[in-house]
Design a protein around this motif. Structure first.
Motif, PDB file in Angstrom:
ATOM      1  N   PRO A 167      -5.256  -2.860  -4.931  1.00 29.76           N
ATOM      2  CA  PRO A 167      -6.663  -2.851  -4.527  1.00 29.76           C
ATOM      3  C   PRO A 167      -7.545  -2.008  -5.437  1.00 29.76           C
ATOM      4  N   ALA A 168      -7.022  -0.908  -5.974  1.00 31.30           N
ATOM      5  CA  ALA A 168      -7.844  -0.034  -6.826  1.00 31.30           C
ATOM      6  C   ALA A 168      -7.896  -0.505  -8.270  1.00 31.30           C
ATOM      7  N   LEU A 169      -6.821  -1.135  -8.756  1.00 34.26           N
ATOM      8  CA  LEU A 169      -6.721  -1.454 -10.190  1.00 34.26           C
ATOM      9  C   LEU A 169      -6.507  -2.937 -10.457  1.00 34.26           C
ATOM     10  N   VAL A 188       1.066  -8.071  -4.680  1.00 31.93           N
ATOM     11  CA  VAL A 188       0.133  -6.992  -4.985  1.00 31.93           C
ATOM     12  C   VAL A 188       0.733  -5.655  -4.567  1.00 31.93           C
ATOM     13  N   HIS A 189       0.617  -4.631  -5.434  1.00 34.16           N
ATOM     14  CA  HIS A 189       0.951  -3.271  -5.022  1.00 34.16           C
ATOM     15  C   HIS A 189      -0.058  -2.822  -3.964  1.00 34.16           C
ATOM     16  N   ALA A 190       0.401  -2.155  -2.938  1.00 37.45           N
ATOM     17  CA  ALA A 190      -0.530  -1.601  -1.944  1.00 37.45           C
ATOM     18  C   ALA A 190       0.157  -0.507  -1.152  1.00 37.45           C
ATOM     19  N   CYS A 191      -0.659   0.419  -0.650  1.00 38.68           N
ATOM     20  CA  CYS A 191      -0.172   1.515   0.182  1.00 38.68           C
ATOM     21  C   CYS A 191       0.898   2.330  -0.543  1.00 38.68           C
ATOM     22  N   GLU A 192       0.723   2.475  -1.862  1.00 37.57           N
ATOM     23  CA  GLU A 192       1.682   3.216  -2.681  1.00 37.57           C
ATOM     24  C   GLU A 192       1.203   4.663  -2.803  1.00 37.57           C
ATOM     25  N   LYS A 200      -5.349   3.291   3.735  1.00 37.24           N
ATOM     26  CA  LYS A 200      -6.443   2.349   4.009  1.00 37.24           C
ATOM     27  C   LYS A 200      -6.302   1.019   3.275  1.00 37.24           C
ATOM     28  N   GLU A 201      -5.429   0.956   2.287  1.00 33.91           N
ATOM     29  CA  GLU A 201      -5.402  -0.243   1.443  1.00 33.91           C
ATOM     30  C   GLU A 201      -5.015  -1.507   2.203  1.00 33.91           C
TER      31      GLU A 201
END
Length: 418
Positions: A167-169, A188-192, A200-201
């Motif tokens: 979500p950020a990148l 997707v990578h998330a909550c890492e 929050k992702e």
């Protein structure tokens, strides 16, 4: 030319019969018999240790007596271009953004040195790193580099998928998700991480309409009980990488919680953060996360096959399934229990779609001259394996690019045998 075109030069279009084996039907079930592979797929299994399949006169016979045969493993998450990198971090961090910024600030010379190696070489080493530990199918998280689409690449790389970094990148996540076919995963990578940003992702993805049966979350360290319920409702899958999480953030996935999801796969991430290869990751996950052996087996076979929407029977040994097999010495134990101690040095045979891709020196002596063609030796921390790859050429080019005589896959030194 492809892995399977190369295989055709080495018997792929002929019938292959693997005989004298005990083979895993599941994590705790096994039978003795012979496995016939025709055109890359298992055509018959004779469940009888006393007999052999009747084979065509021009068939290729491979004697694996004394070995336990398992389905090729599925590495659900890797970054193949980072196979030559060392572990880089000064942990602990709160989230993946902190880690990325920190290593570029603290280790720019190391990163620049390894990026000087052409990416086509780096991804080859990523394929070899997986082959050595019995991973025959790999999900690469990043663009599908042309080398990975070659049929002579060392392992099978999942071809049908959509992805975003995070979500950020991740750029335009909505566009990437919208472009995903119903029959493909959106990864997707998330909550890492362990902070509020990481927590929050998942909810940000949900508000954007990006959670559905195609969506695959990687890491998910910060997912809580409400997040698991949301993922179950949306039929979202998860891939965990425990040793990377532990290294960067000092925390482990809560498998008692996350195990409530329908499909949870295990990924190896990359040497930048992981403990080692996929087998190292399996042992770490069982030891540190309390994962039972039969669950660990499914997390590198049938669960990732479902998550990645694989269609050819990957992760199983069954008639009509793809002929992906690995072999380890048979000590009488079941496949799941063997995972507790299994390491790269135990993998003595790897076959992908009916083609021998790896052989130990013991197995090499059992192969016909025809089957041996194209195999080259590689020494990994003193263990020699014969691989279907241009090892000597790849090593020389990598040494020239790195400006060193020592090459490492993670922490393991590789070289040509003296």
């Amino acid at each position: 030319m492809s892995l399977y075109a190369v295989a055709s030069d080495n018997g792929h279009n002929e019938q292959v019969v693997v005989h004298g084996v005990r083979y895993a039907e599941g994590p705790e079930e096994s039978k003795c018999g012979s496995i016939e592979i025709t055109a890359g797929y298992i055509s018959r299994i004779l469940r009888c240790s006393a007999l052999s399949l009747e084979a065509k006169s021009d068939s290729i016979g491979i004697d694996l007596s004394g070995f336990l045969v398992m389905p090729g493993l599925i590495n659900a998450h890797d970054h193949l271009e980072f196979a030559l990198f060392p572990r880089l971090a000064n942990p602990p961090y709160r989230n993946y953004i902190e880690w990325g910024e920190d290593i570029h600030e603290k280790f720019p010379d190391v990163i620049a040195k390894h990026r000087a190696v052409p990416k086509n070489l780096r991804v080859w080493w990523g394929g070899i790193r997986n082959l050595l530990c019995g991973a025959t199918t790999v999900s690469h998280h990043n663009p599908l580099w042309p080398e990975m689409q070659r049929d002579d690449f060392p392992v099978r790389v999942v071809q049908q998928y959509s992805w975003a970094h995070s979500p950020a990148l991740g750029g335009d996540l909505r566009a990437a998700h919208a472009a995903t076919r119903e029959s493909s995963p959106f990864i997707v990578h998330a909550c890492e991480g362990v902070d509020e940003l990481a927590r929050k992702e998942l909810w940000s993805l949900n508000r954007s309409g990006l959670l559905d049966a195609r969506t695959v979350i990687v890491h998910g360290l910060a997912i809580d009980t409400a997040g698991v319920e949301l993922m179950r409702k949306r039929r979202v899958s998860l891939i965990v990488c425990p040793s990377s999480n532990n290294f960067l953030f000092g925390e482990l996935p809560d498998m008692a919680l996350l195990g409530g999801l329908e499909n949870v796969g295990l990924g190896n991430d990359s040497p930048l953060t992981a403990e080692g290869d996929l087998l190292d990751e399996i042992r770490f996950a069982m030891r540190s996360c309390g994962i039972e052996s039969h669950t660990a087996y499914h997390m590198v076979t049938k669960f990732p096959a479902a998550i990645l929407k694989l269609k050819d029977g990957e992760g199983t040994i069954k008639v009509s399934g793809v002929g992906d097999l690995i072999a380890i010495k048979d000590n009488g134990g079941n496949a799941a229990d063997r995972l507790r101690t299994l390491s790269m040095t135990d993998v003595e045979f790897v076959m992908i779609k009916g083609c021998v891709q790896l052989a130990s020196e013991v197995i090499l002596e059992r192969l016909s001259p025809h089957t041996k063609q194209g195999l080259e030796p590689l020494c990994i921390d003193g263990t020699i394996r014969w691989l279907r790859a241009p090892i000597k050429e790849r090593l020389q080019k990598t040494k020239e690019a790195l400006g060193t005589s020592e090459i490492y896959l993670g922490s393991r030194q590789v070289s040509t045998p003296v």
